[in-house]
Design a protein around this motif. Sequence first.
Motif, PDB file in Angstrom:
ATOM      1  N   UNK A  88       7.604   3.348   7.000  1.00 42.27           N
ATOM      2  CA  UNK A  88       8.284   3.707   6.461  1.00 42.27           C
ATOM      3  C   UNK A  88       8.644   2.525   5.306  1.00 42.27           C
ATOM      4  N   UNK A  89       8.453   0.614   6.302  1.00 39.61           N
ATOM      5  CA  UNK A  89       8.757   0.146   4.826  1.00 39.61           C
ATOM      6  C   UNK A  89       7.450  -0.142   4.607  1.00 39.61           C
ATOM      7  N   UNK A  90       6.521   0.655   4.940  1.00 34.89           N
ATOM      8  CA  UNK A  90       4.924   0.347   3.890  1.00 34.89           C
ATOM      9  C   UNK A  90       5.658   0.766   2.756  1.00 34.89           C
ATOM     10  N   UNK A  91       6.200   2.121   3.133  1.00 34.89           N
ATOM     11  CA  UNK A  91       5.783   3.043   1.904  1.00 34.89           C
ATOM     12  C   UNK A  91       7.039   2.993   0.942  1.00 34.89           C
ATOM     13  N   UNK A  92       8.072   2.670   1.585  1.00 35.97           N
ATOM     14  CA  UNK A  92       8.949   2.125   0.316  1.00 35.97           C
ATOM     15  C   UNK A  92       8.737   0.729   0.062  1.00 35.97           C
ATOM     16  N   UNK A  93       7.731   0.061  -0.672  1.00 37.59           N
ATOM     17  CA  UNK A  93       6.912  -1.215  -0.792  1.00 37.59           C
ATOM     18  C   UNK A  93       6.157  -0.568  -2.104  1.00 37.59           C
ATOM     19  N   UNK A  94       5.651   0.862  -1.755  1.00 42.05           N
ATOM     20  CA  UNK A  94       4.564   1.529  -2.459  1.00 42.05           C
ATOM     21  C   UNK A  94       4.014   1.169  -1.932  1.00 42.05           C
ATOM     22  N   UNK A  95       3.560   1.099  -0.737  1.00 41.27           N
ATOM     23  CA  UNK A  95       2.215   0.946  -0.481  1.00 41.27           C
ATOM     24  C   UNK A  95       1.820   1.948   0.155  1.00 41.27           C
ATOM     25  N   UNK A  96      -0.016   2.792  -0.077  1.00 41.24           N
ATOM     26  CA  UNK A  96       0.021   4.026   0.317  1.00 41.24           C
ATOM     27  C   UNK A  96      -0.665   3.638   1.673  1.00 41.24           C
ATOM     28  N   UNK A  97      -0.389   4.064   2.341  1.00 39.81           N
ATOM     29  CA  UNK A  97      -0.597   4.487   4.259  1.00 39.81           C
ATOM     30  C   UNK A  97      -1.344   4.889   4.574  1.00 39.81           C
ATOM     31  N   UNK A  98      -2.039   6.151   3.623  1.00 40.28           N
ATOM     32  CA  UNK A  98      -2.575   6.935   4.171  1.00 40.28           C
ATOM     33  C   UNK A  98      -3.637   6.831   4.788  1.00 40.28           C
ATOM     34  N   UNK A  99      -4.385   5.308   4.109  1.00 44.46           N
ATOM     35  CA  UNK A  99      -5.390   5.138   5.093  1.00 44.46           C
ATOM     36  C   UNK A  99      -5.704   3.521   5.965  1.00 44.46           C
ATOM     37  N   UNK A 100      -4.368   4.136   6.569  1.00 43.78           N
ATOM     38  CA  UNK A 100      -3.559   2.079   7.789  1.00 43.78           C
ATOM     39  C   UNK A 100      -3.383   3.571   9.014  1.00 43.78           C
ATOM     40  N   UNK A 101      -4.566   3.331   9.845  1.00 43.66           N
ATOM     41  CA  UNK A 101      -4.008   2.956  10.860  1.00 43.66           C
ATOM     42  C   UNK A 101      -3.259   2.483  11.449  1.00 43.66           C
ATOM     43  N   UNK A 102      -2.044   2.595  12.355  1.00 40.69           N
ATOM     44  CA  UNK A 102      -0.973   1.144  12.578  1.00 40.69           C
ATOM     45  C   UNK A 102      -0.758   1.688  14.659  1.00 40.69           C
ATOM     46  N   UNK A 103      -1.707   1.129  14.739  1.00 46.96           N
ATOM     47  CA  UNK A 103      -0.858   0.536  16.511  1.00 46.96           C
ATOM     48  C   UNK A 103       0.039  -0.209  17.127  1.00 46.96           C
ATOM     49  N   UNK A 104       0.725   0.637  18.341  1.00 37.10           N
ATOM     50  CA  UNK A 104       2.239  -0.557  18.663  1.00 37.10           C
ATOM     51  C   UNK A 104       2.197  -0.289  19.989  1.00 37.10           C
ATOM     52  N   UNK A 105       2.008  -1.818  20.748  1.00 40.58           N
ATOM     53  CA  UNK A 105       1.598  -2.452  22.306  1.00 40.58           C
ATOM     54  C   UNK A 105       3.185  -3.181  22.454  1.00 40.58           C
ATOM     55  N   UNK A 106       4.407  -3.354  22.557  1.00 43.24           N
ATOM     56  CA  UNK A 106       5.488  -3.436  22.606  1.00 43.24           C
ATOM     57  C   UNK A 106       6.632  -4.120  21.759  1.00 43.24           C
ATOM     58  N   UNK A 107       5.984  -5.247  21.289  1.00 41.59           N
ATOM     59  CA  UNK A 107       6.306  -5.532  20.089  1.00 41.59           C
ATOM     60  C   UNK A 107       5.518  -5.761  19.357  1.00 41.59           C
ATOM     61  N   UNK A 108       3.905  -5.666  19.491  1.00 41.11           N
ATOM     62  CA  UNK A 108       3.145  -6.269  18.711  1.00 41.11           C
ATOM     63  C   UNK A 108       2.621  -4.759  18.497  1.00 41.11           C
ATOM     64  N   UNK A 109       2.069  -5.725  16.541  1.00 40.01           N
ATOM     65  CA  UNK A 109       1.668  -4.207  15.797  1.00 40.01           C
ATOM     66  C   UNK A 109       0.145  -4.759  15.053  1.00 40.01           C
ATOM     67  N   UNK A 110      -0.629  -3.315  15.196  1.00 35.13           N
ATOM     68  CA  UNK A 110      -1.835  -4.068  14.863  1.00 35.13           C
ATOM     69  C   UNK A 110      -1.918  -3.149  13.933  1.00 35.13           C
ATOM     70  N   UNK A 111      -3.034  -3.028  12.476  1.00 40.29           N
ATOM     71  CA  UNK A 111      -2.713  -2.414  11.575  1.00 40.29           C
ATOM     72  C   UNK A 111      -4.282  -2.463  11.093  1.00 40.29           C
ATOM     73  N   UNK A 112      -4.524  -1.190  11.499  1.00 44.47           N
ATOM     74  CA  UNK A 112      -6.011  -1.191  10.699  1.00 44.47           C
ATOM     75  C   UNK A 112      -6.309   0.227   9.942  1.00 44.47           C
ATOM     76  N   UNK A 113      -7.338  -0.123   9.671  1.00 43.72           N
ATOM     77  CA  UNK A 113      -7.904   0.495   7.925  1.00 43.72           C
ATOM     78  C   UNK A 113      -8.488  -0.026   6.824  1.00 43.72           C
ATOM     79  N   UNK A 114      -7.705   0.445   5.337  1.00 45.60           N
ATOM     80  CA  UNK A 114      -8.638   0.478   4.253  1.00 45.60           C
ATOM     81  C   UNK A 114      -7.200  -0.080   3.408  1.00 45.60           C
ATOM     82  N   UNK A 115      -6.747  -0.497   2.095  1.00 46.27           N
ATOM     83  CA  UNK A 115      -6.123  -0.613   1.181  1.00 46.27           C
ATOM     84  C   UNK A 115      -6.776  -0.044  -0.330  1.00 46.27           C
TER      85      UNK A 115
END
Length: 110
Positions: free
Chosen positions: A55-82
């Motif tokens: 939601x935060x990415x989309x609210x900033x106008x960032x196309x997150x359709x090609x971004x994989x968001x991985x979450x392990x506890x409080x660690x966030x990993x972003x993979x893909x392309x922008x």
Amino acid sequence: MSGQTPKSYDEIIRKTVPDPEGSWRPTEGQEAAAKAAGYQALDAGEQDLHDRVREALNARGIDSSRIAIEVVRERVTLRGSVTQGTKLDDVESAVHGVSGVGELDNSLVF
């Protein structure tokens, strides 16, 4: 495997050919360990954090359709392309602004 003849075509490919996205195939030991661990589903807190990051990415106008968001506890990993117009700093700023993100591993590419 040094000094030994490969036993299969798969063994040759595993050692010499990168996958299309640029990474190397896992070793047989890594594949076995992943199968033993099984699918790791997100718990409710991780799913909530995942949704808030998206939601935060989309609210900033960032196309997150090609971004994989991985979450392990409080660690966030972003993979893909922008897209070219998206600045990686904007992505990081958006994710760091989400409550609950403790650590960010940004592996995005253009």
